[in-house]
Design an enzyme around this catalytic site. Sequence first.
Site, mmCIF file in Angstrom:
data_model
loop_
_atom_site.group_PDB
_atom_site.id
_atom_site.type_symbol
_atom_site.label_atom_id
_atom_site.label_comp_id
_atom_site.label_asym_id
_atom_site.label_seq_id
_atom_site.Cartn_x
_atom_site.Cartn_y
_atom_site.Cartn_z
ATOM 1 N N CYS A 1 0.798 -1.228 0.000
ATOM 2 C CA CYS A 1 0.000 0.000 0.000
ATOM 3 C C CYS A 1 0.826 1.271 0.000
ATOM 4 C CB CYS A 1 -0.883 0.081 1.237
ATOM 5 S SG CYS A 1 -1.795 -1.382 1.576
ATOM 6 N N ALA A 2 0.097 2.380 -0.193
ATOM 7 C CA ALA A 2 0.626 3.715 0.052
ATOM 8 C C ALA A 2 -0.272 4.386 1.073
ATOM 9 C CB ALA A 2 0.610 4.520 -1.232
#
Lengths: 156, 500, 381
Positions: free
Chosen positions: C13-14
Amino acid sequence: MKRVYAREEYCVGCKLCEIHCIAAHSKYKNDLIKTFKKDTNPPVSRILVEENKPVSFALQCRHCDDAPCTKACIVGAMQKDPETGIVTNEEDRCVGCWTCILVCPYGAIQRDERGHKVASKCDLCSENGKVPACVEHCPNRALEYGEEPFYLAKGK
Amino acid sequence: MSLNYMTPAFIIERDKDRCIDCQVCVRQCANEAHKWDEEEQKVYSEDANCVNCHRCVVMCPTRALSVRRFPLEFRYNANWTPETIRAIYLQAETGGVLLTGMGNDRPYPIYWDHMLLNASQVTNPSIDPLREPMELKTYLGRKPDFLKIKNGKLLEDIPPQLELDVPIMFSAMSFGSISLNAHKSLAAAAQQVGTYWNTGEGGLHRDLVQYGDHTIVQVASGRFGINPDYLKAGAAIEIKIGQGAKPGIGGHLPGEKVGEEVSKTRMIPLGTDALSPAPHHDIYSIEDLRQLIYSLKEATEYQKPVFVKIAAVHNVAAIASGIVRAGADVVVIDGYRGGTGAAPLRTRDSVGIPIEFALAAVDTRLREEGIRNKASLVIGGSIRNSTDIVKAIALGADAVYIGTGALIALGCHLCQKCYTGKCNWGIATQDPQLYKRLNPEIGAERAANLLKAWAHEIEELLGGMGINALESLRGNRLMLRGIGLTDRELNILGIKAAGE
Amino acid sequence: MLKEGQVRIPAGCAISGIMNKKGEVFSGRDIIKSIAVMHDRSNGLGGGFAAYGIYPEFKNHYAFHLFYENKKVKQETEFVLNKLFNIELAEPIPTRDVSSIGKAPLIWRYFAKPKANQIQANETEAEYVVNFVMKINSELEGAYVFSSGKNMGTFKGVGYPEDIGDFYRLDEYKGYIWTAHGRFPTNTPGWWGGAHPFSLLDWTIVHNGEISSYDANRRYLEMYGYKCTLQTDTEAITYIFDLLLRKFGLPLDSAINIVAAPFWSKISRMNPEQQKLMKSLRAVFSSLLINGPFSIILGSTNGFMALNDRLKLRSLVAAEKGDNLYIASEESAILEICKNPDKTWAPRGGEPVIGLLDGKESLYCFDETQEEEVVRHSVAL
């Protein structure tokens, strides 16, 4: 000097020390099978297991600081090495008079009557320059090789 | 005198080319399976006396000895096996209950071997225990629901806890069933590695009081050796209700084994039989157990965690729940493969359930009831290696007990003759000629080495799973997959099948 | 194919977060720009945002955001809602058409207050709301409460985060805290509920990582009534903080020392008082240690806290500029919206970055009275 110390509480009376002592001093050095099967005249063990069950311990020459045997020897065969402290019997010079056996306070010298009669005693496997064979092969650390007895060393 | 139908179980093979007739075997065999023929000046064997303990084989300086199963066969019969037939001969001859030592050796499934572990690939990193910290520290004891903290200070101490540097303890084996040197070995190893050993029901020998901080003192139905000093000498107290090898059965230490030291330590007269009743005669129900738990806590001023140990039996989950509610700080479950110094053969082989199922059922049940944190869960009963431990912890155990494994480290060769008192390895014996064979310095080193080796392996396995503290594996059943198990078995274990 | 909740799906993820410590509100444009920079950290299968301060006109109402798969379940859910709550306003959440966003579920929001006579005697209002959320999410197939706090909301779906922001028209909202999440799941759940942030009451979590302690954490949480229906790490982490901070009333620093516990080697160097506290925290809450890589931003009405796992196995950068605090997976995501920060740093593993609104002492924002001796306490960075 380094000596062999016995720990009677862990001596299991198996006599592996005697067996390996014999092999270490036989002409088939350290080959147990050949020593016992081919050597028709094997050496006597220089270590002796004293036993009164359940107590047992292995005894050999204490290499005394002031060794009576060296003084009693009539031919100067029994000598204490000033450097190593090891007491050895020069077997070629020994005449088998047994005076050393008489004076040894520990009963650690034995008669070896194969061929030329000599007094036989522990040489701390000095020829090998290693840990004595009896100590190396004790299965239960009932023999220790060190500068001082285990009961002093452990206290430190 | 009538004909004895018993035939030797083992045959001793002596390689005559290698045998030097040194008699080490003769001197080492307490069962007199090796003898010296004075006339022939030769060593010979009495096969019928051999229990296949390997003492002679290991001690023989020329490796001249081997032991095999005796080749005599009965006519093949899948139903009437040689063991079954021999058992009948023996009972027909003696009229007695069949006795045995060590744990259940029947070929029941070993569920540890039907579970596989996970490892990290791509989506999260595995951790290298040689480069990163890897924590195995474990606390055993009752945990409160929450903590009261004010200005960075803890307002109320948590209940007493045992601190384990490795999640492995030595399980209860009494002085009497095993030798003082065996106790010394385990106690020193526990201290060295930062874990605990257990006295079993035989009191604490005065030489071992120095290991008190690493000792769990046991209180069992015979109440041998128990006084306030004993209770206070240990770090924790274990009430033994039952053991996996013989659920529902008491204990019997024959008078021959009650020598001076055992007699003093157990506080019973020299040479008398030490009989542990099957139940505690002050515990006939769960509320009675609660009274004993709190009596012991009172006696030790609430400074020691109290363990309660039971055998894994059919209704183990409900019983464990009751034990937690009765106030135990640690519940110990002993599986049906757990070892013993002596047990009736039929009980050992047919009573109890596998520890894997018992553990899964108890952990699940305590969680369903919301009381899993109220007590720690320790299991035993044939933990054979480090993966068994990792799997046990993933199923939900806090720590494990090892008994048989520890004895094997000390030299036990699983000949199952502990009850004869003639242990050639100096472990299950009170014969001074025999117990001196176990040098506790060597024993402690070997037992400690085993724990260290297993700890290293656990660290490797944890690192592979991307976990750097053991607590993150505890009850983490997603790390397990079953192989070759039925849906029902998977369901009880609470794990998925491999591939799911 | 099984959807999120029926199967556990690892994801990368970010994350990004912005807050104004004075509580001044600003539009969602910045957070969308920030998360868009990290486009390649997600794969179009999940994006979402949390925003605080967006519903000032309903600040005393719980704002429930719900996904419905069909009208039938909407009716069933509303029946339960009406029984337990007085609903002030019910409306579809406004969206705009975005070509890259696929078929969306029905997305509704409700501003509601609990019916006082329904709350049990031994139950706090927060517990009442949590029980309602757990009930809908675990019992009503096809309905999913994805936001349940006051004066805040989460907005999420299947798509790249910047497209999701556009879809929900976040540029039209103004908040004082914004967090965002772009997801890279390793298979295709295709379910909007599976996107992040995850939220319960005022707590929101955006998280990057895959925790290896998941099942240990989950099984402990379930003892306290939490139902981990999504099987995601983020859901479990949210519940952990809810349990520690709200239910147990622990100070934030203690909660941090539980989830990213200091190593024993470090504890051994502390003073005896600290050692006792740390030993107790680790012994009692050992099952709540979060193991394996993670970086998270825990948001609440009072501020946010960013935290890495104790080995720092995931990237996380923080920056300050005036009253603004920035957190992101990558520094570029901060520089995109704040050219010259006063200070930029990479927090160490287990070392939290805590941003609190001026005058607030804790992230904890529920006012119901707890046991008196449980004193809440927190350290601001």
